[in-house]
Write an enzyme that holds these catalytic residues in place. Structure first.
Site: not given
Ligand code: HSE
Length: 441
Positions: A189, A207
């Site tokens: 998960g 980001k």
């Molecule tokens: N899916 C992202 C990660 C977390 O694996 O860091 C949410 O930004």
């Protein structure tokens, strides 16, 4: 004490529920820290009857998040729905137009529409805050908006995706192949059922685009981020990197150059003796180079309910204190158009891995192609079978391919690409050369 600040929370997944829990647990402390109590004015999610960790029946329910965003009973709309368009965008726009402050964790919404939303927020004199959108619990955005505000930032970079960092760490520590570790991460998960967004580097790019705007005062330009994911990183690369004193990390890097701003996401070699090389597993880090402060590195949890809720509520508490900053740390009308530095102009060292046919003159020809393009080599490793780099298919039979790993001195991306094409065309290598950029730290 002034009247309570009322929140409308839209999206009751892990983060939304943890935000409600946090307010229930620490509400009294918030009042004494900000001078203003924080209360819930309403909640909204897709399914009212879903079994949740906490009882949401005391809160006023809204089927439609847009109605919650416009409700007279809220001061701050907390958007935890996700997605760059659709109901998330519609409800954030509705909230801003209605003069409500907005707090969101939605990186995709901000990377694609952040500037237009910031203009809406400015027009109404309300906050648009998004500490949780980048690197979860790490206070990356407040660090730029507040602590480093006096500096010219020249580079911002980091490990911004926990899934990728987990996979690369497991490959390195346990000597297991990419596909195997990805499957395990999905079963546990950690990784999404469709992990493309993470492992393809797109999550990091969203980001990074937000950090670029904050750091350099330029309009967000997600479409111009150069993106390579980690899909093609092999165990051979991880092990060769280790042998040469490096770790491989998926970095997002935004760098101010003379020809514009580089925004790039790619697997990157970082020296083993640096702090960023030690950031393992799902942990994130964000680094800033400031002209007066020097280099800052923040390390912490980049995802998860608790850390992300902590970031969301820190934005809420700023609003409770009456601190409304420009959304992207610069007055929105002062943001400049993004000027892209071309990837071909990128300067740095490179790791190159080749499978070279073991025949007379092959190696000399490869060195010749590098020299023709003005590339100076820092190190070359070619090993016979007994000492072959682990994970590489080094047989040493006549004509069979041998692994060759080179590290270059600083050169340009254009020179490397041209040299590798010439090497490939010449036919002394069994497969397309593998190249990984080395970040100067
Ligand atoms: N899916 C992202 C990660 C977390 O694996 O860091 C949410 O930004």
């Amino acid at each position: 004490m002034s009247k309570a600040l009322k929140l409308g929370v839209a999206g009751l997944g892990t983060v939304g529920i943890d935000a409600l829990k946090l307010i229930a647990l620490h509400g009294e402390r918030f009042a004494s820290r900000t001078g203003c109590a924080v209360e819930i004015g309403g909640v909204s999610a897709r399914n009212r009857r879903k079994n949740r960790e906490i009882d949401i029946s005391p809160y006023e329910w809204f089927d439609d998040p847009v109605a919650l965003a416009e409700s007279q009973d809220i001061d701050v709309f907390v958007e935890l729905i996700g997605g760059e368009d659709g109901v998330a965008k519609a409800s954030v726009e509705a909230a801003l137009k209605a003069g409500k402050h907005v707090v969101t964790a939605n990186k995709a919404l901000l990377a694609h529409h952040g500037i237009e939303l910031a203009r809406l927020a400015d027009a109404k004199g309300v906050a648009l805050s998004f500490e949780a959108a980048v690197a979860g619990g790490i206070p990356a955005i407040k660090t730029i908006r507040e602590s480093l505000l006096a500096n010219n930032i020249t580079r911002v970079y980091g490990i911004l995706n926990g899934t990728c960092n987990y996979i690369l760490t497991q490959m390195q520590k346990e000597g297991r192949a990419f596909d195997e570790v990805l499957q395990e991460a999905q079963d546990a998960g950690y990784a999404e059922a469709d992990p493309t967004f993470d492992i393809g580097g797109y999550d990091t790019a969203h980001k990074l685009a937000i950090l670029t705007t904050l750091a350099f005062g330029v309009e967000t330009s997600i479409d111009t981020v150069y993106v390579e994911g980690i899909e093609s990183i092999s165990l051979a690369d991880i092990e060769a990197a280790d042998d040469l004193g490096y770790r491989i990390k998926l970095l997002g890097v935004a760098l101010l150059t003379e020809s514009g701003i580089e925004q790039r996401v790619h697997p990157t070699m970082v020296p083993k003796n640096t702090a960023i090389a030690e950031v393992d597993g799902v942990t994130n880090c964000v680094a800033f180079d400031g002209n007066f402060v020097g280099d800052i590195l923040l390390i912490g949890p980049g995802a998860g309910g608790g850390p992300t809720a902590s970031a969301v509520i820190s934005d809420v508490l700023d609003i409770a204190k009456g601190r409304i900053s420009p959304p992207f740390a610069w007055r929105t009308e002062d943001l400049k158009p993004y000027e892209r530095a071309r990837m071909r102009s990128h300067e740095g060292g490179y790791y190159i891995r080749l499978k070279v046919f073991d025949r007379t003159g092959a190696f000399a020809a490869i060195a010749g192609r590098m020299a023709e393009h003005g590339i100076s080599l820092e190190s070359i490793v070619q090993r016979r079978p007994a000492a072959a780099l682990p994970g590489l298919d080094a047989r040493g039979d006549d004509g069979a391919p041998l692994p060759v790993v080179m590290i270059t001195h600083e050169t340009t991306e254009a020179a490397i690409r041209a040299a590798l094409k010439a090497i490939e065309d010449e036919g002394n290598v069994q497969e397309r050369p593998r190249m990984i950029r080395i970040e100067k730290l």
